[in-house]
Motif scaffolding. Sequence first.
Motif, PDB file in Angstrom:
ATOM      1  N   THR A 101       0.832  -1.201   0.000  1.00  0.00           N
ATOM      2  CA  THR A 101       0.000   0.000   0.000  1.00  0.00           C
ATOM      3  C   THR A 101       0.866   1.251   0.000  1.00  0.00           C
ATOM      4  O   THR A 101       0.616   2.199  -0.753  1.00  0.00           O
ATOM      5  CB  THR A 101      -0.942  -0.006   1.219  1.00  0.00           C
ATOM      6  N   ARG A 102       1.906   1.251   0.825  1.00  0.00           N
ATOM      7  CA  ARG A 102       2.821   2.399   0.870  1.00  0.00           C
ATOM      8  C   ARG A 102       3.495   2.607  -0.484  1.00  0.00           C
ATOM      9  O   ARG A 102       3.594   3.738  -0.966  1.00  0.00           O
ATOM     10  CB  ARG A 102       3.884   2.182   1.940  1.00  0.00           C
ATOM     11  N   LEU A 105       1.099   4.173  -2.860  1.00  0.00           N
ATOM     12  CA  LEU A 105       0.905   5.575  -2.497  1.00  0.00           C
ATOM     13  C   LEU A 105       2.118   6.407  -2.909  1.00  0.00           C
ATOM     14  O   LEU A 105       1.960   7.536  -3.417  1.00  0.00           O
ATOM     15  CB  LEU A 105       0.653   5.712  -0.996  1.00  0.00           C
TER      16      LEU A 105
END
Length: 128
Positions: A101-102, A105
Amino acid sequence: MRIGELAARTGVSVRALRYYEEQDLLVPDPERSHSGQRHYPESAVDHVTLIQELYAAGLSSRTIVELMPYAVDGRATPELLDRLSAERDRVEGRITELVGTRDRLDSVITGAAKNLRTGRSCRVGPTG
């Protein structure tokens, strides 16, 4: 021992000890004083210490309740080790998801920063 002494010996507030009771993490001796005060066995000190360690490791009270039957008299059992290992594997899987997810992002942030500098689309890919 009474709840105040247990709190003093473990560094845990009386309020927290009462919460542990509400969550079925800590059970006082079935006998209470004539004035209704809770009494705890000596083993409660090690029990509270274990609860604190499990909370510090990020486990929820529900998970800790499930683990406590596998810690007998403050000693680890093979079942406790198995359950803790399974919990660690669950956390490791969550970490992997969060890293993904990071990374996604970061890609979006990079695209947005590029858009601010160039006016080009924020989309990632050959057209971005």
